[in-house]
Design a protein around this motif. Sequence first.
Motif, PDB file in Angstrom:
ATOM      1  N   TRP A 275       0.823  -1.168   0.014  1.00  0.00           N
ATOM      2  CA  TRP A 275       0.001   0.115  -0.073  1.00  0.00           C
ATOM      3  C   TRP A 275       0.953   1.215   0.148  1.00  0.00           C
ATOM      4  CZ3 TRP A 275      -4.558   1.957  -1.048  1.00  0.00           C
ATOM      5  CH2 TRP A 275      -4.806   3.204  -0.790  1.00  0.00           C
ATOM      6  N   ASP A 276       1.850   1.288   0.707  1.00  0.00           N
ATOM      7  CA  ASP A 276       2.659   2.582   0.862  1.00  0.00           C
ATOM      8  C   ASP A 276       3.408   2.495  -0.533  1.00  0.00           C
ATOM      9  OD1 ASP A 276       2.181   2.920   3.596  1.00  0.00           O
ATOM     10  OD2 ASP A 276       3.833   1.844   4.206  1.00  0.00           O
ATOM     11  N   SER A 277       3.903   1.625  -1.040  1.00  0.00           N
ATOM     12  CA  SER A 277       4.518   1.538  -2.348  1.00  0.00           C
ATOM     13  C   SER A 277       3.540   2.112  -3.569  1.00  0.00           C
ATOM     14  CB  SER A 277       5.031   0.320  -2.792  1.00  0.00           C
ATOM     15  OG  SER A 277       5.544   0.435  -4.040  1.00  0.00           O
ATOM     16  N   LEU A 278       2.254   1.820  -3.466  1.00  0.00           N
ATOM     17  CA  LEU A 278       1.487   2.387  -4.418  1.00  0.00           C
ATOM     18  C   LEU A 278       1.065   3.756  -4.044  1.00  0.00           C
ATOM     19  CD1 LEU A 278      -0.767   2.230  -6.445  1.00  0.00           C
ATOM     20  CD2 LEU A 278      -2.403   1.299  -4.868  1.00  0.00           C
ATOM     21  N   VAL A 279       0.719   4.069  -2.729  1.00  0.00           N
ATOM     22  CA  VAL A 279       0.734   5.591  -2.590  1.00  0.00           C
ATOM     23  C   VAL A 279       1.709   6.463  -2.901  1.00  0.00           C
ATOM     24  CG1 VAL A 279       0.044   7.201  -0.555  1.00  0.00           C
ATOM     25  CG2 VAL A 279      -1.106   5.072  -0.672  1.00  0.00           C
ATOM     26  N   SER A 280       2.956   5.998  -2.907  1.00  0.00           N
ATOM     27  CA  SER A 280       4.257   6.677  -3.040  1.00  0.00           C
ATOM     28  C   SER A 280       4.251   7.028  -4.711  1.00  0.00           C
ATOM     29  CB  SER A 280       5.519   6.244  -2.788  1.00  0.00           C
ATOM     30  OG  SER A 280       5.550   4.806  -3.524  1.00  0.00           O
ATOM     31  N   ARG A 281       3.437   6.179  -5.471  1.00  0.00           N
ATOM     32  CA  ARG A 281       3.477   6.757  -6.971  1.00  0.00           C
ATOM     33  C   ARG A 281       2.354   7.877  -7.318  1.00  0.00           C
ATOM     34  NH1 ARG A 281       8.069   4.083  -8.360  1.00  0.00           N
ATOM     35  NH2 ARG A 281       7.830   1.927  -7.531  1.00  0.00           N
ATOM     36  N   PHE A 282       1.661   8.047  -6.488  1.00  0.00           N
ATOM     37  CA  PHE A 282       0.462   9.003  -6.497  1.00  0.00           C
ATOM     38  C   PHE A 282       1.019  10.369  -6.482  1.00  0.00           C
ATOM     39  CE2 PHE A 282      -3.012   6.335  -4.282  1.00  0.00           C
ATOM     40  CZ  PHE A 282      -3.034   5.358  -5.408  1.00  0.00           C
ATOM     41  N   PRO A 283       0.556  11.374  -7.216  1.00  0.00           N
ATOM     42  CA  PRO A 283       1.109  12.743  -7.075  1.00  0.00           C
ATOM     43  C   PRO A 283       1.166  13.395  -5.810  1.00  0.00           C
ATOM     44  CG  PRO A 283      -0.539  12.806  -8.777  1.00  0.00           C
ATOM     45  CD  PRO A 283      -0.591  11.412  -7.678  1.00  0.00           C
ATOM     46  N   ARG A 284       2.386  14.176  -5.354  1.00  0.00           N
ATOM     47  CA  ARG A 284       2.498  14.564  -3.961  1.00  0.00           C
ATOM     48  C   ARG A 284       1.692  15.711  -3.702  1.00  0.00           C
ATOM     49  NH1 ARG A 284       6.820  12.561  -1.553  1.00  0.00           N
ATOM     50  NH2 ARG A 284       8.384  11.496  -2.583  1.00  0.00           N
ATOM     51  N   GLN A 285       1.200  16.575  -4.593  1.00  0.00           N
ATOM     52  CA  GLN A 285       0.060  17.484  -4.520  1.00  0.00           C
ATOM     53  C   GLN A 285      -1.154  16.815  -4.728  1.00  0.00           C
ATOM     54  OE1 GLN A 285       0.978  20.732  -3.587  1.00  0.00           O
ATOM     55  NE2 GLN A 285       3.063  20.067  -3.544  1.00  0.00           N
ATOM     56  N   ARG A 286      -2.004  16.814  -3.494  1.00  0.00           N
ATOM     57  CA  ARG A 286      -3.209  15.896  -3.433  1.00  0.00           C
ATOM     58  C   ARG A 286      -4.351  16.773  -2.828  1.00  0.00           C
ATOM     59  NH1 ARG A 286      -0.187  11.016  -0.336  1.00  0.00           N
ATOM     60  NH2 ARG A 286       0.879  10.481  -2.049  1.00  0.00           N
ATOM     61  N   ASN A 287      -5.316  16.835  -3.541  1.00  0.00           N
ATOM     62  CA  ASN A 287      -6.472  17.801  -2.907  1.00  0.00           C
ATOM     63  C   ASN A 287      -7.142  17.231  -1.734  1.00  0.00           C
ATOM     64  OD1 ASN A 287      -8.658  15.973  -3.724  1.00  0.00           O
ATOM     65  ND2 ASN A 287      -8.852  16.721  -5.781  1.00  0.00           N
TER      66      ASN A 287
END
Length: 209
Positions: free
Chosen positions: A125-137
């Motif tokens: 899960w942490d690995s997947l979330v790290s792929r998401f854009p750092r700027q999140r609404n």
Amino acid sequence: MNSVFKEHTFPKYNGADVMKSQMNGLDDPTLRDFTLLDMSALMKDEFKEEWFEEEFIRSFLNATMELAKAGRTAVDKPGMYVFYMHSYALPVLYLARHCMELSIKRATRKCGFEPKKIHGLKELWDSLVSRFPRQRNREDRRVIKNMGNFVAAIASVDNNGISLRYPKNKSGSFTQDRTLFVNGEQAASYLEMFVSQLELVDFDSIKQG
């Protein structure tokens, strides 16, 4: 001569009663007794990877939801609550945990990355979330946090797919030696929303980023 068994109850095994490689058309009188293991095997090779991943995830999700319903029916009797020696909660959480692992790995692939060759739910899960854009609404942050809380809860029971499969771990300790009440239907509901939410990731945007 001494016998291995006190009684001999296992019948002669007839493989055709359990599995068949094909049926005799739609008019086969035994057709209703069998279920096709997976539709994905019938797909063209170029579509199989996508179909197999989807089918495995949905199959485990469906099984989790149905077993959770059966578990509630088993304990919730009119005017009483039944404690079962053989728990429905164990396989419900095991199926849910495995479905989550498959869903996270699939989402990671759709983001354009190969998932780690591990089973640790939190690590995946942490690995997947790290792929998401750092700027999140704000809503992204809220949903990711809540999904992460669900992952953490299931991982606290079984992070690696071992503790819900076996009564003891490699060191000989009991894997579930504690009191824990599980709302299987609620867990299945969260699982369904978890799988659906991952399907709503903007994969194209992440790949381009």
